[in-house]
Write a protein that holds these residues in place. Structure first.
Motif, mmCIF file in Angstrom:
data_model
loop_
_atom_site.group_PDB
_atom_site.id
_atom_site.type_symbol
_atom_site.label_atom_id
_atom_site.label_comp_id
_atom_site.label_asym_id
_atom_site.label_seq_id
_atom_site.Cartn_x
_atom_site.Cartn_y
_atom_site.Cartn_z
ATOM 1 N N ASP A 175 -8.497 -27.630 33.199
ATOM 2 C CA ASP A 175 -8.020 -26.471 33.950
ATOM 3 C C ASP A 175 -9.078 -26.008 34.940
ATOM 4 N N PHE A 176 -8.736 -25.986 36.224
ATOM 5 C CA PHE A 176 -9.630 -25.468 37.253
ATOM 6 C C PHE A 176 -8.910 -24.390 38.060
ATOM 7 N N ASN A 177 -8.424 -23.379 37.348
ATOM 8 C CA ASN A 177 -7.719 -22.273 37.990
ATOM 9 C C ASN A 177 -8.474 -20.957 37.834
ATOM 10 N N TYR A 181 -16.669 -20.560 40.057
ATOM 11 C CA TYR A 181 -17.332 -21.594 39.265
ATOM 12 C C TYR A 181 -18.837 -21.553 39.524
ATOM 13 N N ILE A 182 -19.597 -21.889 38.497
ATOM 14 C CA ILE A 182 -21.051 -21.944 38.618
ATOM 15 C C ILE A 182 -21.544 -23.119 37.793
ATOM 16 N N ALA A 183 -22.438 -23.910 38.363
ATOM 17 C CA ALA A 183 -22.999 -25.057 37.642
ATOM 18 C C ALA A 183 -24.414 -24.746 37.175
ATOM 19 N N SER A 184 -24.763 -25.314 36.031
ATOM 20 C CA SER A 184 -26.086 -25.103 35.455
ATOM 21 C C SER A 184 -26.685 -26.442 35.031
ATOM 22 N N TYR A 185 -27.993 -26.548 35.176
ATOM 23 C CA TYR A 185 -28.738 -27.734 34.755
ATOM 24 C C TYR A 185 -29.646 -27.322 33.605
ATOM 25 N N ILE A 234 -23.688 -27.661 32.640
ATOM 26 C CA ILE A 234 -22.622 -26.744 32.247
ATOM 27 C C ILE A 234 -21.904 -26.296 33.511
ATOM 28 N N ILE A 235 -20.578 -26.329 33.488
ATOM 29 C CA ILE A 235 -19.783 -25.739 34.555
ATOM 30 C C ILE A 235 -19.114 -24.504 33.967
ATOM 31 N N PHE A 236 -19.534 -23.332 34.421
ATOM 32 C CA PHE A 236 -18.957 -22.076 33.944
ATOM 33 C C PHE A 236 -17.722 -21.736 34.771
ATOM 34 N N LEU A 237 -16.632 -21.379 34.102
ATOM 35 C CA LEU A 237 -15.407 -20.952 34.768
ATOM 36 C C LEU A 237 -15.326 -19.436 34.659
ATOM 37 N N ILE A 238 -15.478 -18.744 35.767
ATOM 38 C CA ILE A 238 -15.598 -17.291 35.771
ATOM 39 C C ILE A 238 -14.238 -16.638 36.055
ATOM 40 N N PRO A 239 -13.744 -15.782 35.145
ATOM 41 C CA PRO A 239 -12.469 -15.100 35.392
ATOM 42 C C PRO A 239 -12.634 -13.956 36.390
ATOM 43 N N GLU A 240 -11.526 -13.490 36.927
ATOM 44 C CA GLU A 240 -11.525 -12.443 37.950
ATOM 45 C C GLU A 240 -12.286 -11.202 37.495
ATOM 46 N N ASN A 241 -12.074 -10.788 36.238
ATOM 47 C CA ASN A 241 -12.668 -9.528 35.777
ATOM 48 C C ASN A 241 -14.158 -9.630 35.454
ATOM 49 N N LYS A 242 -14.746 -10.823 35.615
ATOM 50 C CA LYS A 242 -16.170 -10.989 35.338
ATOM 51 C C LYS A 242 -16.984 -11.333 36.583
ATOM 52 N N GLU A 278 -16.145 -20.563 44.919
ATOM 53 C CA GLU A 278 -14.736 -20.311 44.629
ATOM 54 C C GLU A 278 -13.914 -21.589 44.547
ATOM 55 N N ASN A 279 -14.331 -22.616 45.280
ATOM 56 C CA ASN A 279 -13.612 -23.892 45.292
ATOM 57 C C ASN A 279 -14.270 -24.866 44.315
#
Length: 547
Positions: A175-177, A181-185, A234-242, A278-279
């Motif tokens: 799911d990429f909706n 998005y933020i990537a971490s090393y 790590i790819i963090f998926l950030i919701p609208e409210n965060k 965002e993309n």
């Protein structure tokens, strides 16, 4: 010391358990007591006990609820020994179904049976902590490798198009909706790794990563993929409210995970976090940011955020591997030794001309290593075989001190891969075509496209089309149509389905287009074919092509 928590609403029971054994002799510390499940949960979060002795019947929250909450939040640890009464055997059975180590009847509790249960728990605790498969649900190897390959391509900007990315994500049910998005090393470390042998280190790093994969998603939606033995992304998926406080959201999530890692494994993680995007196709840029500032993180500064740094003079210590995107994808997809030579020669030539760019050379070699391990079948085993004569295997890369040493390491890797690609090239291409045909035969009711089938195989559409022309007696579209029309003949003769029903069942846009394709393949209309074979009672039994 192993930490033990006692949970019972009767103070005398708590005192009795405390005084019944010489806990220090068993290597156990009683870290706390609680009188109900809710208080116990608070203590578990603070103290991270390894073993819990709990009553089943308690006010506010009983023992079974406590076990369920712990499994949901923490997984296999802590381990539970339950206390019960004669009339509560049905509850004891349920506790055992929740993986309780043992149950003890309060009125029959003795030093001997308590010690026996504790020794069983200690033995199981050791097995759980040592097991690299801890808490991992079985996943088909092919699916797991495809996941790893997908994320390596995403992190390195190797997808040909957004459509290819979306199709592969859909096939893998990823799911990429999210709103962003933020990537971490990240890097795994441990205080005792220096005293471990190679096998013990492998188990330690593997177990720690598996625990991260288990724990971190409980706090934040994310995808985690291994890069090498001690590094992961790590790819963090950030919701609208965060979005407004995503830094605190990530810090708290990682902090909770780190506490568990330290308490149960003696492990720690630290790393860097890239920019917010965002993309999802810009995740590679975020990952590049994270790698660029990784040197600013440490076990004492476990998370470093790109968006919070004032980088007036950007740290130029990374290498953008995506500039070789087309050659890399072609080389690794097609087992093309000539493309491989082009990539390696370009990189080696660049750093021979600029020997002072040590950090960039190390980053380039690391990226090639990650790609080789993730994109090739049995990549880890293959690369390990290439460096089998080196004391630290391919991990010797991270002990090198000069650009010239890195170039020699790259040359060793190139020679091994070149030999492998040369031997595998032809057979692999044939296998891709066979796999594509099998996929088509298994999915003939869908509206199949070249892009979809290529995505399912993890290769580019252009390459699949080329292989079909070279290794098959017909092109991709022609083969799809042949399979569908063979099935259409069976449906019309054996199932007596109407033409529009067949067209709909086989994924054609409409009956008119189906009839057009049918006539092109069979030389007559579906109406004429059906009338002929129904009238003659031929009852043909046909099935899709098998090759």
């Amino acid at each position: 010391m192993i930490r033990l928590l006692i949970v019972d609403d009767e103070p005398l029971v708590q005192i009795g358990i405390k005084s019944m054994l010489d806990w220090a002799e068993l290597g156990i510390e009683i870290c706390g007591t609680a009188s109900n499940g809710r208080d116990a949960l608070n203590l578990i979060e603070k103290l991270s006990p390894h073993i819990i002795i709990t009553d089943l019947k308690m006010p506010i929250m009983d023992g079974l609820e406590l076990m369920k909450e712990c499994q949901k939040k923490y997984g296999r640890l802590p381990l539970f020994i339950v206390l019960t009464s004669y009339e509560e055997f049905h509850l004891a059975r349920e506790a055992l179904s929740l993986h309780a180590v043992d149950y003890l009847v309060k009125f029959e509790l003795t030093e001997e049976n308590l010690k026996a249960s504790i020794n069983t728990a200690i033995q199981l605790l050791d097995e759980v902590i040592r097991s690299s498969q801890y808490q991992v649900q079985p996943v088909p190897v092919e699916t797991l490798l495809f996941h790893e390959r997908f994320f390596i391509m995403l992190l390195n900007n190797l997808f040909e198009s957004e459509e290819q990315f979306r199709l592969q994500a859909q096939i893998l049910s990823l799911d990429f909706n999210a709103a962003g998005y933020i990537a971490s090393y990240m890097e795994i470390s441990g205080q005792k790794t220096h005293s471990m042998d190679t096998r013990q280190q492998l188990n330690f790093y593997s177990s720690t990563l598996q625990m991260v994969k288990t724990l971190l998603p409980k706090y934040i939606n994310c995808y985690i993929t291994a890069l090498d033995i001690k590094h992961f992304a790590i790819i963090f998926l950030i919701p609208e409210n965060k979005i407004s406080d995503y830094v605190a959201f990530i810090i708290n999530s990682v902090k909770n995970t780190m506490e568990m890692l330290n308490n149960y494994y003696g492990a720690s993680i630290h790393g860097s976090v890239g920019r917010f995007v965002e993309n999802p196709l810009d995740i590679s840029a975020s990952f590049m940011d994270a790698r660029q500032i990784f040197s600013m993180s440490s076990p004492d500064r476990p998370l470093c955020f790109f968006d919070e740094l004032d980088l007036k003079n950007p740290v130029k210590n990374i290498f953008n591997i995506s500039i070789f995107k087309n050659d890399i994808v072609s080389a690794y997809e097609e087992f093309d030794p000539d493309r491989l030579r082009k990539v390696f020669s370009s990189i080696q030539e660049l750093f021979r001309e600029h020997p002072s760019y040590f950090l960039q050379a190390l980053d380039a070699a690391s990226n090639i290593l990650y790609l080789s391990i993730s994109l090739l079948p049995d990549g880890e085993e293959l690369v390990s075989g290439i460096f089998k004569d080196h004391p630290q295997n391919y991990r010797c890369l991270f002990t090198l001190n000069t650009t010239e040493q890195i170039l020699q390491w790259l040359n060793t890797l190139f020679e091994g891969l070149y030999s492998y690609f040369t031997s595998k090239k032809k057979d692999y291409k044939n296998r891709i075509v066979l796999n594509a045909k099998q996929y088509i035969r298994n999915n003939y009711t869908k509206k199949l496209t070249l892009n979809e089938v290529a995505a399912a195989l993890g290769i580019s559409p252009g390459y699949l089309s080329l292989l079909f022309k070279k290794y098959s007696d017909c092109g991709f579209i022609d083969y799809v149509n042949q399979v569908k029309i063979q099935e259409a003949k069976r449906l019309m003769t054996e199932k007596d389905m109407k033409i529009y029903e067949v067209a709909n069942f086989l994924g054609f846009d409409n009956a008119f287009y189906f009839s057009k394709v049918f006539k092109k393949v069979e030389g007559c209309s579906p109406t004429a074919y059906k009338a002929k074979h129904t009238k003659s009672g031929d009852g043909l039994s046909v099935s899709p092509p098998t090759d």
